[in-house]
Scaffold this motif. Structure first.
Motif, PDB file in Angstrom:
ATOM      1  N   GLU A  44       0.810  -1.217   0.000  1.00 14.60           N
ATOM      2  CA  GLU A  44       0.000   0.000   0.000  1.00 14.60           C
ATOM      3  C   GLU A  44       0.845   1.269   0.000  1.00 14.60           C
ATOM      4  OE1 GLU A  44      -2.517  -0.320   3.346  1.00 14.60           O
ATOM      5  OE2 GLU A  44      -3.729  -1.989   2.535  1.00 14.60           O
ATOM      6  N   ASP A  45       2.035   1.184   0.580  1.00 18.56           N
ATOM      7  CA  ASP A  45       2.903   2.360   0.682  1.00 18.56           C
ATOM      8  C   ASP A  45       3.871   2.481  -0.495  1.00 18.56           C
ATOM      9  OD1 ASP A  45       1.758   3.028   3.143  1.00 18.56           O
ATOM     10  OD2 ASP A  45       3.094   1.622   4.196  1.00 18.56           O
ATOM     11  N   GLY A  46       3.813   1.542  -1.415  1.00 18.91           N
ATOM     12  CA  GLY A  46       4.729   1.576  -2.560  1.00 18.91           C
ATOM     13  C   GLY A  46       5.648   0.374  -2.573  1.00 18.91           C
ATOM     14  N   GLU A  47       6.851   0.558  -3.110  1.00 20.99           N
ATOM     15  CA  GLU A  47       7.809  -0.533  -3.228  1.00 20.99           C
ATOM     16  C   GLU A  47       8.518  -0.790  -1.907  1.00 20.99           C
ATOM     17  OE1 GLU A  47      10.455   0.437  -6.379  1.00 20.99           O
ATOM     18  OE2 GLU A  47       9.049  -0.178  -7.955  1.00 20.99           O
ATOM     19  N   VAL A  48       8.719  -2.058  -1.606  1.00 21.56           N
ATOM     20  CA  VAL A  48       9.410  -2.470  -0.387  1.00 21.56           C
ATOM     21  C   VAL A  48      10.537  -3.427  -0.762  1.00 21.56           C
ATOM     22  CG1 VAL A  48       9.198  -3.647   1.833  1.00 21.56           C
ATOM     23  CG2 VAL A  48       7.316  -2.229   0.994  1.00 21.56           C
ATOM     24  N   ASP A  49      11.750  -3.140  -0.248  1.00 19.67           N
ATOM     25  CA  ASP A  49      12.891  -4.017  -0.491  1.00 19.67           C
ATOM     26  C   ASP A  49      12.952  -5.084   0.595  1.00 19.67           C
ATOM     27  OD1 ASP A  49      13.467  -2.389  -2.586  1.00 19.67           O
ATOM     28  OD2 ASP A  49      15.140  -1.357  -1.627  1.00 19.67           O
ATOM     29  N   LEU A  50      13.164  -6.316   0.193  1.00 15.71           N
ATOM     30  CA  LEU A  50      13.292  -7.413   1.146  1.00 15.71           C
ATOM     31  C   LEU A  50      14.578  -8.178   0.828  1.00 15.71           C
ATOM     32  CD1 LEU A  50      12.074  -9.029   3.490  1.00 15.71           C
ATOM     33  CD2 LEU A  50      10.916 -10.457   1.797  1.00 15.71           C
ATOM     34  N   ASP A  51      15.496  -8.196   1.795  1.00 17.60           N
ATOM     35  CA  ASP A  51      16.777  -8.877   1.603  1.00 17.60           C
ATOM     36  C   ASP A  51      16.736 -10.285   2.173  1.00 17.60           C
ATOM     37  OD1 ASP A  51      17.771  -6.642   0.414  1.00 17.60           O
ATOM     38  OD2 ASP A  51      18.946  -5.969   2.146  1.00 17.60           O
ATOM     39  N   THR A  52      17.479 -11.165   1.527  1.00 20.85           N
ATOM     40  CA  THR A  52      17.615 -12.553   1.966  1.00 20.85           C
ATOM     41  C   THR A  52      19.056 -12.990   1.742  1.00 20.85           C
ATOM     42  OG1 THR A  52      15.323 -13.051   1.339  1.00 20.85           O
ATOM     43  CG2 THR A  52      16.803 -14.922   1.645  1.00 20.85           C
ATOM     44  N   PHE A  53      19.590 -13.786   2.667  1.00 23.49           N
ATOM     45  CA  PHE A  53      20.920 -14.371   2.465  1.00 23.49           C
ATOM     46  C   PHE A  53      20.769 -15.682   1.699  1.00 23.49           C
ATOM     47  CE2 PHE A  53      21.880 -12.048   6.526  1.00 23.49           C
ATOM     48  CZ  PHE A  53      22.723 -11.112   5.929  1.00 23.49           C
ATOM     49  N   ARG A  54      21.497 -15.799   0.614  1.00 17.53           N
ATOM     50  CA  ARG A  54      21.517 -17.064  -0.131  1.00 17.53           C
ATOM     51  C   ARG A  54      22.811 -17.799   0.225  1.00 17.53           C
ATOM     52  NH1 ARG A  54      18.991 -16.878  -5.794  1.00 17.53           N
ATOM     53  NH2 ARG A  54      17.239 -16.853  -4.315  1.00 17.53           N
ATOM     54  N   ILE A  55      22.668 -18.890   0.959  1.00 17.12           N
ATOM     55  CA  ILE A  55      23.811 -19.693   1.390  1.00 17.12           C
ATOM     56  C   ILE A  55      24.124 -20.717   0.303  1.00 17.12           C
ATOM     57  CG2 ILE A  55      24.768 -21.074   3.253  1.00 17.12           C
ATOM     58  CD1 ILE A  55      23.751 -18.287   4.088  1.00 17.12           C
ATOM     59  N   SER A  56      25.379 -20.754  -0.121  1.00 18.47           N
ATOM     60  CA  SER A  56      25.759 -21.629  -1.236  1.00 18.47           C
ATOM     61  C   SER A  56      26.894 -22.565  -0.851  1.00 18.47           C
ATOM     62  CB  SER A  56      26.184 -20.789  -2.447  1.00 18.47           C
ATOM     63  OG  SER A  56      25.115 -19.991  -2.920  1.00 18.47           O
ATOM     64  N   ILE A  57      26.808 -23.774  -1.379  1.00 22.39           N
ATOM     65  CA  ILE A  57      27.886 -24.760  -1.245  1.00 22.39           C
ATOM     66  C   ILE A  57      28.363 -25.079  -2.660  1.00 22.39           C
ATOM     67  CG2 ILE A  57      28.533 -27.062  -0.439  1.00 22.39           C
ATOM     68  CD1 ILE A  57      26.257 -26.872   1.582  1.00 22.39           C
ATOM     69  N   GLY A 105      26.897 -26.456 -10.548  1.00 21.58           N
ATOM     70  CA  GLY A 105      27.999 -26.555  -9.601  1.00 21.58           C
ATOM     71  C   GLY A 105      27.729 -25.951  -8.236  1.00 21.58           C
ATOM     72  N   VAL A 106      26.486 -25.474  -8.010  1.00 28.40           N
ATOM     73  CA  VAL A 106      26.173 -24.806  -6.748  1.00 28.40           C
ATOM     74  C   VAL A 106      24.886 -25.359  -6.155  1.00 28.40           C
ATOM     75  CG1 VAL A 106      25.751 -22.602  -5.591  1.00 28.40           C
ATOM     76  CG2 VAL A 106      27.260 -22.684  -7.594  1.00 28.40           C
ATOM     77  N   ALA A 107      24.927 -25.678  -4.869  1.00 29.10           N
ATOM     78  CA  ALA A 107      23.715 -26.041  -4.117  1.00 29.10           C
ATOM     79  C   ALA A 107      23.476 -24.929  -3.117  1.00 29.10           C
ATOM     80  CB  ALA A 107      23.910 -27.377  -3.413  1.00 29.10           C
ATOM     81  N   SER A 108      22.270 -24.376  -3.091  1.00 32.38           N
ATOM     82  CA  SER A 108      22.030 -23.221  -2.226  1.00 32.38           C
ATOM     83  C   SER A 108      20.647 -23.270  -1.590  1.00 32.38           C
ATOM     84  CB  SER A 108      22.196 -21.925  -3.031  1.00 32.38           C
ATOM     85  OG  SER A 108      21.280 -21.882  -4.104  1.00 32.38           O
ATOM     86  N   PHE A 109      20.498 -22.480  -0.538  1.00 26.94           N
ATOM     87  CA  PHE A 109      19.197 -22.285   0.109  1.00 26.94           C
ATOM     88  C   PHE A 109      19.172 -20.862   0.667  1.00 26.94           C
ATOM     89  CE2 PHE A 109      22.034 -23.832   3.399  1.00 26.94           C
ATOM     90  CZ  PHE A 109      21.727 -23.058   4.509  1.00 26.94           C
ATOM     91  N   ASP A 110      17.981 -20.344   0.906  1.00 30.32           N
ATOM     92  CA  ASP A 110      17.820 -18.964   1.368  1.00 30.32           C
ATOM     93  C   ASP A 110      17.605 -18.903   2.882  1.00 30.32           C
ATOM     94  OD1 ASP A 110      18.124 -18.103  -1.200  1.00 30.32           O
ATOM     95  OD2 ASP A 110      15.985 -17.782  -1.572  1.00 30.32           O
ATOM     96  N   TRP A 111      18.192 -17.885   3.483  1.00 32.75           N
ATOM     97  CA  TRP A 111      18.058 -17.644   4.916  1.00 32.75           C
ATOM     98  C   TRP A 111      17.481 -16.246   5.086  1.00 32.75           C
ATOM     99  CZ3 TRP A 111      17.921 -20.244   9.240  1.00 32.75           C
ATOM    100  CH2 TRP A 111      18.128 -19.604  10.468  1.00 32.75           C
TER     101      TRP A 111
END
Length: 239
Positions: free
Chosen positions: A53-66, A96-102
């Motif tokens: 409702e207030d416009g654009e919102v930034d949301l950060d996430t850590f992507r952990i990769s092996i 070559g990368v396995a990852s998940f989000d935190w």
């Protein structure tokens, strides 16, 4: 001879690092050790933009990769936030990368990544490597007005690795950074030694009586020399 000795040393080093109780042969263990050595870890900050409702919102996430996880291995990942356990298989690898989000970016979190052998090896479920990875935390002070005057200051970065500090301490650190008494890492700057003029004044003040006495002696000797010259000159005139 030295090359032979070095080669034998490296060979026996691998032997020492192998597990005598392993189902794999020494040769297989050495090969697995070499592959496990290539397995790395890392993280990226992924920013997604949402509309509300207030416009654009930034949301950060850590992507952990092996990286470089081969079919002979799998990873068990736990974290210091909630001790949740996650299993990463070779089937999770993409390019070559396995990852998940935190998603928890508000606290420092350390991930313990244990690399085990899989059923694709002759000695499954044996621990071959342990990796640690710590993600930073979001710094709410980074968006304060105080940081507009010092955007490069470490305590003003969006993500930081130091523990949370009080607002008063933060403001004191920023003020000190602007005044030059705190460095870019938030540490107190050692006081510089006195300048040349101050050093000179300190030296003169310390040894002033030496200079005074010396000056008097110089003046006395000079005065005596002038008197002697005058006397000699008068004697010459009398002659």
């Amino acid at each position: 001879m030295k090359k032979i000795f070095l080669g034998l040393s490296i060979f026996f080093l691998f032997i020492i690092n192998t597990n005598a109780a392993s189902l794999c042969s020494y040769k297989d263990q050495i090969a697995l050790n070499q592959k496990a050595a290539n397995i790395k870890r890392g993280y990226d900050i992924i920013t997604e933009i949402y509309e509300d409702e207030d416009g654009e919102v930034d949301l950060d996430t850590f992507r952990i990769s092996i990286y470089n996880l081969t079919e002979e291995f799998y990873a068990i990942v736990t974290n210091t936030k909630n001790n949740e356990q996650k299993r990463i298989e070779y089937s999770d690898v993409v390019d070559g990368v396995a990852s998940f989000d935190w998603e928890d970016v508000n606290d420092l979190t350390t991930f313990n990544i244990k690399i085990y052998t899989s059923n694709k090896s002759l000695c499954p479920d044996e621990l071959y490597k342990t990796l640690l990875l710590t993600t930073p935390r979001y710094n709410p002070y980074s968006e304060t007005n105080a940081c507009y005057s010092a955007p490069e200051f470490n305590l003003c970065q969006k993500y930081v690795t130091f523990s949370a500090i009080s607002q008063d301490e933060f403001l004191d650190r920023v003020e000190g950074y602007i005044e030059g008494t705190v460095d870019e890492n938030g540490q107190d700057v050692p006081k510089e030694e006195n300048g040349f003029f101050e050093k000179l004044m300190t030296f003169l003040n310390k040894y002033k009586w030496v200079f005074i006495i010396g000056g008097v002696l110089v003046i006395g000797v000079s005065g005596g020399y002038v008197v002697i010259r005058k006397i000699r000159k008068q004697r010459k005139l009398e002659i």
